[in-house]
Design a protein around this motif. Structure first.
Motif, short mmCIF file in Angstrom:
data_model
loop_
_atom_site.label_atom_id
_atom_site.label_comp_id
_atom_site.label_asym_id
_atom_site.label_seq_id
_atom_site.Cartn_x
_atom_site.Cartn_y
_atom_site.Cartn_z
N ASN A 14 -22.26 40.47 11.96
CA ASN A 14 -23.66 40.78 11.68
C ASN A 14 -24.63 39.92 12.48
O ASN A 14 -25.84 40.06 12.32
N ASP A 15 -24.12 39.04 13.30
CA ASP A 15 -24.98 38.12 14.05
C ASP A 15 -24.54 38.11 15.51
O ASP A 15 -23.62 37.37 15.88
N ALA A 16 -25.17 38.95 16.31
CA ALA A 16 -24.80 39.03 17.73
C ALA A 16 -25.04 37.70 18.43
O ALA A 16 -24.37 37.40 19.43
N GLU A 17 -25.96 36.90 17.92
CA GLU A 17 -26.25 35.62 18.54
C GLU A 17 -25.09 34.63 18.35
O GLU A 17 -25.02 33.61 19.04
N SER A 18 -24.18 34.95 17.43
CA SER A 18 -23.04 34.05 17.22
C SER A 18 -21.98 34.23 18.30
O SER A 18 -21.05 33.43 18.38
N ALA A 19 -22.11 35.27 19.12
CA ALA A 19 -21.10 35.54 20.15
C ALA A 19 -21.17 34.46 21.23
O ALA A 19 -22.21 34.22 21.82
N ALA A 20 -20.04 33.81 21.47
CA ALA A 20 -19.96 32.76 22.49
C ALA A 20 -19.07 33.25 23.63
O ALA A 20 -17.99 33.80 23.39
N ARG A 21 -19.50 33.03 24.86
CA ARG A 21 -18.69 33.42 26.01
C ARG A 21 -17.54 32.43 26.15
O ARG A 21 -17.75 31.22 26.25
N ILE A 22 -16.32 32.94 26.16
CA ILE A 22 -15.16 32.06 26.24
C ILE A 22 -14.38 32.24 27.54
O ILE A 22 -13.59 31.37 27.90
N ILE A 23 -14.57 33.37 28.23
CA ILE A 23 -13.95 33.59 29.54
C ILE A 23 -14.99 34.17 30.47
O ILE A 23 -15.69 35.13 30.11
N HIS A 31 -23.78 46.62 12.22
CA HIS A 31 -23.66 45.17 12.20
C HIS A 31 -24.47 44.50 13.30
O HIS A 31 -25.16 43.51 13.06
N SER A 32 -24.37 45.01 14.53
CA SER A 32 -25.04 44.37 15.66
C SER A 32 -25.40 45.44 16.68
O SER A 32 -24.81 46.52 16.72
N ASP A 90 -20.88 53.08 19.65
CA ASP A 90 -21.43 54.20 20.41
C ASP A 90 -21.94 53.71 21.76
O ASP A 90 -22.69 54.39 22.44
N GLY A 91 -21.52 52.50 22.13
CA GLY A 91 -21.93 51.89 23.39
C GLY A 91 -22.97 50.82 23.23
O GLY A 91 -22.98 49.85 23.98
N VAL A 92 -23.84 50.99 22.25
CA VAL A 92 -24.91 50.01 22.04
C VAL A 92 -24.90 49.42 20.63
O VAL A 92 -25.60 48.44 20.37
#
Length: 429
Positions: A293-302, A258-259, A241-243
């Motif tokens: 379920n863990d937004a902190e696991s997102a790593a910037r790859i580009i 989930h996040s 829903d955007g957020v």
């Protein structure tokens, strides 16, 4: 950013050039229009296709399915606009309409009156038609008129059109993202709400084999599309829903959040991980999330691209560099320079490693802008716009702009990512 406003992704078709017109029946087209293949065509298959189970954007002018590209041959409003297909292995370009003598300008053609949104999956093409046609007597006087306003799919195997729904003359709107999974189509359609006493876009599910459709949700969509489909992962439909990033079962039940964060643009899956982008300083950063379920696991790859796409092996992206085609003398164009976005097409593995250049827009292609592009096997395909300073005065005038999807000719740019060679595929539009 207001997510409801941002996610109201309607493509409105209340006024179409073809709607309400009266056309004279045309002579049959030449049988030579059945198709052609360029000479010395080569194709190297790499077993690398767009990732399945992600949403299809019907507004994309190039769609891939089963070894073919599908596209409309020219700008909307053309009397004989029809759907074309390119066989990637042979280079053969043909109309999808099975009649080699069809002029695509009467209701005899299955694609006559096609609205310029379409979705291709497993050999079936989903689209809407909105037009009218007047049949005339030999002396030109009207005989009778037919109005066409419906939602259909065309089966490329059987060559038959299946009408799913008809609409009245009030017109309709369309939500451009649809999801296809396991023989089902998930989409939004106008459904009457007794509680609100108006039509709203509710979430519907079509069983393609039986052609039966049911409403499964969308009560929040009274003022527009509040939530949008993203993909199917682990037998659950993921939405935003955007957020929020959240999912439900294939029956649209058992919602799990989930996040939370910024999920207001593109999000895709490779069947294991989730990839999404975030806007930063006018460009996009792409992230990989290994645990939804863990937004902190997102790593910037580009970092700093203008757009990107996902295949089974790579992430292809157009970088964030800008370049000038020349001084601006175009009507309605703001700025002193005609600015193009992206200089390099690059790719990397899904973990961001092995980043490499596959093509640079410089030299003969320095004033080209690629659009609506996608990657299949060892090739990138896209529409393009050329800004050619023909008179050499350092400025770009209106007559020095050539769009590959304008009337007259329709062109697709094919880039070989292994050697950087370019082929332009053209068909009469």
């Amino acid at each position: 950013m207001n997510p409801k406003l941002f996610l109201t992704l309607f493509f409105l078709f209340f006024v179409l050039c073809s709607c309400g017109g009266e056309h004279e029946p045309a002579l049959p087209a030449s049988a030579a229009e059945t198709g052609y293949a360029p000479e010395d065509w080569e194709y190297v298959e790499a077993d690398d296709k767009p990732c399945p189970d992600n949403c299809i954007d019907g507004g994309k002018q190039l769609q891939y399915d089963g070894g073919r590209l599908y596209f409309l041959n020219g700008s909307n409003g053309k009397r004989d606009q029809t759907l074309m297909t390119l066989n990637l292995k042979t280079g053969m370009i043909t109309s999808v309409c099975p009649d080699p003598l069809c002029d695509h300008a009467t209701p005899d053609c299955p694609f006559y009156g096609i609205v310029p949104l379409f979705y291709v999956c497993d050999g079936k093409i989903f689209y809407k038609r909105m037009t009218s046609y007047t049949y005339r007597n030999p002396d030109g006087t009207p005989r009778y008129r037919v109005d066409i306003q419906d939602s259909v799919f065309y089966d490329t195997e059987s060559g038959k059109v299946h009408v799913l729904e008809t609409y009245d003359k009030k017109g309709f709107s369309d939500y451009t993202l649809q999801l296809f999974y396991n023989g089902r189509r998930y989409y939004c359609d106008h459904v009457y709400s007794e509680e609100l006493d108006k039509y709203i876009l509710k979430i519907c599910r079509l069983d393609i084999a039986s052609e039966k459709s049911v409403v499964i949700g969308g009560e929040n969509n009274a003022d527009g599309v509040f939530e949008r489909f993203l993909f199917v992962l682990n037998e659950r439909i993921y939405f935003t829903d955007g957020v929020r990033l959240y999912s439900r079962t294939l029956e649209n039940t058992d919602e799990i959040t989930h996040s939370t964060g910024q999920f207001d643009n593109v999000a895709m899956t490779d069947g294991t991980d989730i990839f999404f982008d975030r806007r930063a300083d006018g460009t996009l950063d792409v992230y990989r999330m290994t645990d939804p379920n863990d937004a902190e696991s997102a790593a910037r790859i580009i970092e700093g691209c203008t757009n990107w796409t996902l295949t089974g092996r790579y992430i292809y992206y157009l970088d964030g560099q800008t370049r000038s085609a020349g001084k601006n003398r175009l009507d309605g164009y703001d700025g002193d320079e005609v600015e193009l976005y992206g200089k390099e097409l690059r790719r990397c593995a899904h973990d961001g490693l092995g980043d490499e250049l596959v093509f640079s827009f410089e030299g003969d292609y320095g004033s080209w802008q690629i659009r609506h592009w996608l990657a299949v096997d060892n090739y990138i395909y896209g529409l393009f716009t050329r800004y050619d300073d023909v008179n050499g005065d350092g400025a770009i005038d209106d007559g020095e702009v050539m769009k590959s999807d304008a009337d007259g000719r329709f062109g697709i740019m094919r880039i070989d990512v292994e050697n950087g060679s370019v082929r332009i595929l053209e068909t009469d539009s």
